[in-house]
Design a protein around this motif. Structure first.
Motif, mmCIF file in Angstrom:
data_model
loop_
_atom_site.group_PDB
_atom_site.id
_atom_site.type_symbol
_atom_site.label_atom_id
_atom_site.label_comp_id
_atom_site.label_asym_id
_atom_site.label_seq_id
_atom_site.Cartn_x
_atom_site.Cartn_y
_atom_site.Cartn_z
ATOM 1 N N UNK A 35 0.831 -1.203 0.000
ATOM 2 C CA UNK A 35 0.000 0.000 0.000
ATOM 3 C C UNK A 35 0.871 1.261 0.000
ATOM 4 N N UNK A 36 1.948 1.241 0.799
ATOM 5 C CA UNK A 36 2.832 2.413 0.889
ATOM 6 C C UNK A 36 4.058 2.317 -0.022
ATOM 7 N N UNK A 37 4.248 1.125 -0.625
ATOM 8 C CA UNK A 37 5.369 0.896 -1.537
ATOM 9 C C UNK A 37 6.719 1.167 -0.870
ATOM 10 N N UNK A 38 6.810 0.681 0.359
ATOM 11 C CA UNK A 38 8.093 0.762 1.061
ATOM 12 C C UNK A 38 8.144 -0.323 2.135
ATOM 13 N N UNK A 39 9.357 -0.565 2.641
ATOM 14 C CA UNK A 39 9.535 -1.594 3.652
ATOM 15 C C UNK A 39 8.774 -1.230 4.930
ATOM 16 N N UNK A 40 8.188 -2.215 5.633
ATOM 17 C CA UNK A 40 7.422 -1.927 6.858
ATOM 18 C C UNK A 40 8.235 -1.222 7.933
ATOM 19 N N UNK A 41 9.546 -1.396 7.927
ATOM 20 C CA UNK A 41 10.392 -0.738 8.929
ATOM 21 C C UNK A 41 10.275 0.770 8.870
ATOM 22 N N UNK A 42 9.966 1.327 7.702
ATOM 23 C CA UNK A 42 9.949 2.774 7.500
ATOM 24 C C UNK A 42 8.559 3.380 7.608
ATOM 25 N N UNK A 43 7.542 2.569 7.892
ATOM 26 C CA UNK A 43 6.170 3.059 7.994
ATOM 27 C C UNK A 43 5.926 3.580 9.402
ATOM 28 N N UNK A 44 5.443 4.820 9.504
ATOM 29 C CA UNK A 44 5.254 5.467 10.803
ATOM 30 C C UNK A 44 3.940 5.032 11.454
ATOM 31 N N UNK A 45 3.802 5.398 12.739
ATOM 32 C CA UNK A 45 2.567 5.075 13.451
ATOM 33 C C UNK A 45 1.370 5.772 12.809
ATOM 34 N N UNK A 46 1.555 7.011 12.383
ATOM 35 C CA UNK A 46 0.469 7.742 11.737
ATOM 36 C C UNK A 46 0.046 7.056 10.430
ATOM 37 N N UNK A 47 1.016 6.542 9.717
ATOM 38 C CA UNK A 47 0.691 5.842 8.475
ATOM 39 C C UNK A 47 -0.006 4.509 8.755
ATOM 40 N N UNK A 48 0.398 3.837 9.821
ATOM 41 C CA UNK A 48 -0.287 2.608 10.205
ATOM 42 C C UNK A 48 -1.751 2.901 10.512
ATOM 43 N N UNK A 49 -2.013 3.961 11.287
ATOM 44 C CA UNK A 49 -3.387 4.319 11.628
ATOM 45 C C UNK A 49 -4.185 4.698 10.381
ATOM 46 N N UNK A 50 -3.545 5.427 9.458
ATOM 47 C CA UNK A 50 -4.221 5.802 8.216
ATOM 48 C C UNK A 50 -4.556 4.564 7.377
ATOM 49 N N UNK A 51 -3.667 3.581 7.402
ATOM 50 C CA UNK A 51 -3.906 2.351 6.646
ATOM 51 C C UNK A 51 -5.074 1.570 7.246
ATOM 52 N N UNK A 52 -5.145 1.515 8.577
ATOM 53 C CA UNK A 52 -6.251 0.809 9.224
ATOM 54 C C UNK A 52 -7.588 1.499 8.925
ATOM 55 N N UNK A 53 -7.584 2.836 8.890
ATOM 56 C CA UNK A 53 -8.791 3.572 8.496
ATOM 57 C C UNK A 53 -9.175 3.258 7.053
ATOM 58 N N UNK A 54 -8.155 3.127 6.204
ATOM 59 C CA UNK A 54 -8.393 2.767 4.805
ATOM 60 C C UNK A 54 -9.095 1.405 4.710
ATOM 61 N N UNK A 55 -8.688 0.453 5.563
ATOM 62 C CA UNK A 55 -9.316 -0.868 5.554
ATOM 63 C C UNK A 55 -10.775 -0.786 5.986
ATOM 64 N N UNK A 56 -11.063 0.118 6.935
ATOM 65 C CA UNK A 56 -12.430 0.241 7.447
ATOM 66 C C UNK A 56 -13.316 1.012 6.474
ATOM 67 N N UNK A 57 -12.844 2.199 6.024
ATOM 68 C CA UNK A 57 -13.708 3.116 5.277
ATOM 69 C C UNK A 57 -13.774 2.821 3.779
ATOM 70 N N UNK A 58 -12.662 2.393 3.213
ATOM 71 C CA UNK A 58 -12.623 2.216 1.767
ATOM 72 C C UNK A 58 -12.763 0.755 1.351
#
Length: 306
Positions: A35-58
């Protein structure tokens, strides 16, 4: 395979995660990385939360699926990367406790009497009469059926959480298993899978195929209630409770770690069905419905199950 993926696999193996859990966690983390086109090590907490919202809303995923993604990311971040301080910033949502549909005894009888193969009928009868999870059901071996008169049980090896336990083996189920063994497993050894895969008998039947057996039988019986093969496990617990079996015994038969998990069946049971001394023999209390034979010709007799 990336070093991070290998580290995550190693961490799950060390903690005794089941293969299906490992696959689910790896898939959830990989989907977020894509989804972010990068390694999970570099994904921030804010991006994790945004991704979880994406799973719920979209993507409109169920809350349980979103929580599984949260658990996978938490495991990666806290256990693999060692950043435990981030745990609370990766949220877990409240999962609504909906009660599943439970089939009546007449509906269970109709499902088991639907036209299907001997293998499918035996598997579904075992699911209802023993209350096993579908993964436990598919991984049974011939030697797990203990038909000794003073034992009469099914040995579940490495069930959920890696725990062994024993479940019910009624005379009616044993009779069906012996018939199945004679007709469908003539050359099998005691250590072989009870329900092997069709194309590769050295592998056990996969859970999706078992689920398809149930869906086909349910549809053939004209039952509109929703739910998969796990419905038979719910029926097992609910019908035992209605017949007067105590909650603690049912919890042990189901392999629940907590009695509170089993207690939800108190809200599903309808009192009034008296089974007397044979409360555990679920198949014996089903309405009598003559099974419909499939269109394939009968198989020659085979040796009995020991």
């Amino acid at each position: 395979m990336t070093p991070l993926r290998q580290r995550m696999i190693d961490a799950m193996v060390l903690r005794g995660f089941r293969p299906r859990t490992q696959e689910s966690y790896l898939r959830a983390v990989a989907q977020m990385a894509r989804h972010y086109r990068r390694t999970p090590e570099l994904i921030t907490d804010q991006e994790v939360q945004a991704y979880l919202l994406h799973l719920v809303r979209e993507r409109h995923l169920a809350r349980s699926s979103v929580n599984q993604a949260s658990s996978a990311v938490r495991f990666l971040v806290c256990e693999v990367l060692g950043q435990n301080e981030r745990r609370q910033r990766i949220p877990m949502g409240h999962t609504p406790q909906r009660l599943p549909d439970v089939l009546s005894r007449a509906e269970v009888a109709a499902v088991l009497a639907a036209p299907m193969s001997m293998k499918a009928r035996t598997l579904l009868m075992t699911a209802y009469a023993s209350g096993l999870r579908v993964s436990e059901l598919c991984q049974l071996r011939g030697c797990d059926i203990d038909s000794s008169p003073d034992r009469m049980c099914i040995h579940v090896i490495a069930g959920k959480g890696g725990h062994d336990r024993y479940s019910l083996l009624s005379p009616e189920l044993l009779e069906q298993l012996r018939l199945y063994w004679r007709q469908c497993r003539r050359t099998a050894q005691a250590e072989d899978w009870l329900f092997p895969a069709r194309l590769n008998p050295s592998q056990h039947l996969d859970t999706r195929s078992a689920g398809r057996y149930f869906y086909a039988a349910r549809n053939a019986a004209g039952i509109a209630k929703v739910g998969g093969i796990h419905t038979l496990r719910h029926c097992f617990a609910t019908h035992l409770l209605e017949a007067g079996v105590d909650l603690n015994s049912i919890s042990q038969l189901l392999g629940h770690a907590k009695l509170s998990t089993t207690s939800r069946y108190l809200r599903m049971a309808r009192p009034g069905h008296s089974a007397g001394d044979s409360a555990l023999a679920l198949l014996a209390h089903l309405p009598k419905v003559e099974p419909e034979a499939p269109s394939s010709p009968p198989t020659p007799p085979r040796p009995p199950l020991h």
